[in-house]
Design an enzyme around this catalytic site. Structure first.
Site, PDB file in Angstrom:
ATOM      1  CG  HIS A   1      25.042 -70.289  47.365  1.00  0.00           C
ATOM      2  ND1 HIS A   1      23.855 -70.266  48.072  1.00  0.00           N
ATOM      3  CD2 HIS A   1      24.721 -70.693  46.103  1.00  0.00           C
ATOM      4  CE1 HIS A   1      22.865 -70.626  47.274  1.00  0.00           C
ATOM      5  NE2 HIS A   1      23.362 -70.898  46.074  1.00  0.00           N
TER       6      HIS A   1
ATOM      7  CB  ALA B   1      -7.437 -47.888  46.431  1.00  0.00           C
TER       8      ALA B   1
ATOM      9  CD  GLU C   1      -0.784 -44.498  49.606  1.00  0.00           C
ATOM     10  OE1 GLU C   1      -0.727 -43.939  50.713  1.00  0.00           O
ATOM     11  OE2 GLU C   1      -0.829 -43.890  48.530  1.00  0.00           O
TER      12      GLU C   1
ATOM     13  CD  GLN D   1       4.859 -36.248  43.096  1.00  0.00           C
ATOM     14  OE1 GLN D   1       5.234 -36.170  41.930  1.00  0.00           O
ATOM     15  NE2 GLN D   1       3.816 -35.563  43.558  1.00  0.00           N
TER      16      GLN D   1
ATOM     17  NE  ARG E   1       4.014 -43.007  44.532  1.00  0.00           N
ATOM     18  CZ  ARG E   1       4.594 -42.016  45.190  1.00  0.00           C
ATOM     19  NH1 ARG E   1       5.918 -41.869  45.131  1.00  0.00           N
ATOM     20  NH2 ARG E   1       3.872 -41.173  45.902  1.00  0.00           N
TER      21      ARG E   1
ATOM     22  NE  ARG F   1       4.150 -45.565  47.965  1.00  0.00           N
ATOM     23  CZ  ARG F   1       3.040 -44.885  47.692  1.00  0.00           C
ATOM     24  NH1 ARG F   1       2.268 -45.259  46.699  1.00  0.00           N
ATOM     25  NH2 ARG F   1       2.700 -43.836  48.403  1.00  0.00           N
TER      26      ARG F   1
END
Length: 660
Positions: A104, A393, A434, A533, A535, A619
């Site tokens: 680089h 949504a 999603e 879950q 997020r 996610r």
């Protein structure tokens, strides 16, 4: 030691020659075909490969499975990338048993990204260099193996610095390649907190801002002078190019862009004055500054500008369908803060955007997109940029009203997309996180992650699939009919005006609004499947700033691109979100006006959402494209977002007497 090489430009040639000299067995070289629009002042990797008798390839997509298989079958010990312009996928990087290395053109972690040679000059640096580092999924972020420092002289240009960096690359490789051959080489992890990231440069980046200081303009001229396209300005409608200039001090102050003298040609700037030593008109020849002044018809007191007078354009007209929604109203606020934009909006309500009514640059009509199709088509034709933000949504609706989700989210939006194709208008389409569904990647990448959904009897995927199919339709229209588009994928944006408490009462809201309602009413917080879950929660202000930059679309960077907009550093489980929200609630000044906390209750998803539901464990977005295309990084911590969101909703509640 067997090597596969990815290379381009002079430094690519230098890298190949260094590998050959060090006795590496290069089994294949991958390069780029020369672009007809590019000034080919540099050496040819393909010719260098041919001279050494090495097979050379120039695939359109080196990350295609066919090329991946070919590279893996070569069983390389090492992979080297020398100024190759595309990122390599993990499968390719992992195929090298000793490691994959990239050269680089900067002193990492500074000046990661594209065109570091030009950027260091633009920024007025006095030192740069080259870095050989291990390649990882994140661009230019791997451990440093070797560095070579290069001094930048005061009069250095991009070309002279390029030659220095090419020589520095040869010197660095001569020293380190024998060490790598032993399998024992230094690896120093980068300090990512010190990283700076820069995007690619185009010819339009040579536009001179006369309000900058003379030294800053001189730096720009040095950074983009021949053989690059050059720095430029305008006299009236005529473009001229500056090839060589220098900053002057001590001259009488004047309005930026004012011609102070024509022999020599000296221009006032935002700080000091600039002498244009050589330049040319757009279709003319190279000449000294005084002759350029004569050719342009300049006299002392004339004004030079950054754009042609005829090109001073009207405001950009932005059509927002669903303008009263969470994203729509916040985006409207941001656009109206900039005098370059005019907003046209449609929605079935106006409570969130009532604060903009009366602004001369905001035009609103109350209506339904399924009814007002003629109004929509007319305004698509009239406006420059279209954002169809209307969609259902909220997860519970995916199982409760799947056909309504399909009709609104897919069918109505398809009409809008086709009108954009018909009138050749740019569309910025809200895809969704999603679409990644049950993808198993650690981070979801716009260009490489698979989009995986569940079986047909899990109706919760109808939203994801509707959005994904629209993404594919838009992409196809872009490829086949020239539609200008950008797809953006929000990852759990939060903030004031996200849904409302009435929607939460019937379960039709996003997670944080539902949790706030539970606190306000003193009902137990329901943790679906235990709230395990995870997020990545993104502050609305961060998300809107990214979306604003997509609308700006500097250098058309966002055309034909998919961009995740999320904050990977704000990852938390739903249970952790609820606990953070509770802590914020307990310390809020209005806390005593609400009932006691009723505790947490774990609920099965099938009980809460219905039998057609299926959830996703994690996610997390890759935001590499956002870094690269719009120089965007989220900055707001999750705790602040929670505090501001809670505060907004608590102040909308009709308060009771303080609880005992």
């Amino acid at each position: 030691m067997k090597a596969v090489v990815f290379a381009y430009h002079d430094i690519g040639c230098a890298g190949i020659n260094a590998l050959v000299a060090a006795g590496y067995d290069i089994t294949a070289i991958y390069t780029h075909p020369d672009a007809p629009s590019e000034n080919h002042f540099f050496g040819s990797v393909a010719r260098t490969a041919a001279e050494h008798g090495i097979p050379v390839y120039a695939p359109n997509d080196v990350n295609h499975p066919l090329w991946i298989d070919r590279i893996k079958s070569a069983q390389p010990d090492v992979i080297f990338s020398f100024y190759y312009r595309n990122l390599l996928c993990d499968e390719i990087l992992n195929s090298a048993t000793v490691g994959a290395f990239n050269l680089h053109g900067s002193l990492l972690p500074h000046y990661r990204g594209r065109a570091p040679l030009n950027w260091v000059l633009v920024k007025g640096e006095t030192e740069t260099g080259v870095t050989l580092h291990k390649m990882v999924s994140r661009a230019d972020a791997g451990a440093i193996v070797a560095q070579h420092r290069v001094a930048i002289a005061p009069e250095e240009t991009a070309l002279t610095l390029h030659h220095k960096l090419t020589q520095a690359s040869s010197d660095l490789l001569k020293d380190i390649l024998p060490v790598i051959k032993t399998g024992h080489f230094p690896e120093v992890e980068q300090d990512h907190s010190q990283a700076s990231i820069f995007g690619r440069r185009t010819a339009q980046d040579g536009c001179i801002d006369w309000h900058a200081t003379a030294q800053e303009i001189s730096n720009l001229v040095r950074a983009v002078t021949d053989p690059w396209p050059g720095a430029f300005g305008y006299v009236g409608g005529s473009k001229f190019i500056v090839w060589k200039a220098r900053a002057l001090e001590g001259l009488q102050a004047a309005k930026a862009g004012t011609v102070l003298s024509v022999s020599p040609l000296v221009i006032a700037t935002g700080g000091g004055a600039l002498e244009i030593m050589t330049g040319q008109t757009e279709n003319g020849v190279y000449m000294q500054g005084s002759q350029l002044a004569q050719t342009l018809g300049l006299v002392a007191g004339a004004i030079i500008s950054s754009q042609p007078v005829s090109a001073i354009k009207r405001r950009t007209r932005v059509l927002i369908l669903g303008v009263n929604g969470f994203i729509g109203n916040h985006l409207t606020e941001r656009l109206l803060q900039d005098d370059n934009f005019e907003v046209y909006g449609l929605d079935i309500g106006s409570d969130a955007i009532s604060r903009f009514i009366g602004n001369s640059r905001f035009h609103f009509v109350e209506g339904d997109i399924s009814i007002h199709s003629e109004w929509i088509e007319y305004h698509i034709k009239k406006c420059d940029v279209v954002l169809p933000l209307v969609a259902i949504a909220t997860p519970i609706e995916y199982t409760r009203n799947p056909l309504r989700v399909f009709e609104l989210d897919f069918e109505e939006n398809l009409k809008i997309i086709r009108d954009c194709v018909k009138y050749q208008k740019r569309i910025i389409f809200p895809s969704t996180s999603e679409v990644y569904g049950m993808c198993s990647d650690k981070v979801f990448d716009e260009d490489h992650s698979n989009l995986i959904v569940g079986p047909i009897n899990k109706q919760r995927w109808i939203y994801s699939v509707s959005k994904q199919l629209l993404d594919r339709v838009i992409w196809a229209y872009g490829e086949k009919e020239g539609l200008r588009f950008t797809l953006f994928r929000p990852f759990n944006w939060m903030g004031p005006r996200l849904d409302n408490l009435n929607a939460a009462r019937i379960g039709s809201s996003r997670a944080i609004t539902q949790l706030i309602l539970n606190l306000v009413e003193g009902s137990p917080i329901k943790l679906i499947d235990g709230g395990r879950q995870k997020r990545c929660f993104t502050d609305i202000s961060d998300g809107i700033e990214a979306l604003f930059r997509i609308i700006e679309n500097k250098n058309s960077n966002c055309d034909g691109q998919i961009i995740n907009i999320g904050n990977p550093d704000n990852e938390a489980s739903i249970k952790e979100l609820a606990e953070m929200l509770l802590a914020s609630f307990e310390k809020h000044p209005l806390r005593n006006h609400f009932p006691p906390f009723a505790g947490f209750r774990e609920v099965e998803s099938s009980t809460y959402y219905g039998k057609g539901y299926q959830d996703v464990e994690h996610r997390k977005p890759s935001i590499r494209n956002a870094h690269r295309l719009i120089s965007w990084t989220p900055t707001v911590e999750m705790e602040k977002t929670i505090d501001e969101t809670l505060d907004f909703f608590l102040k909308t509640v009709e308060l009771t007497e303080p609880q005992a």
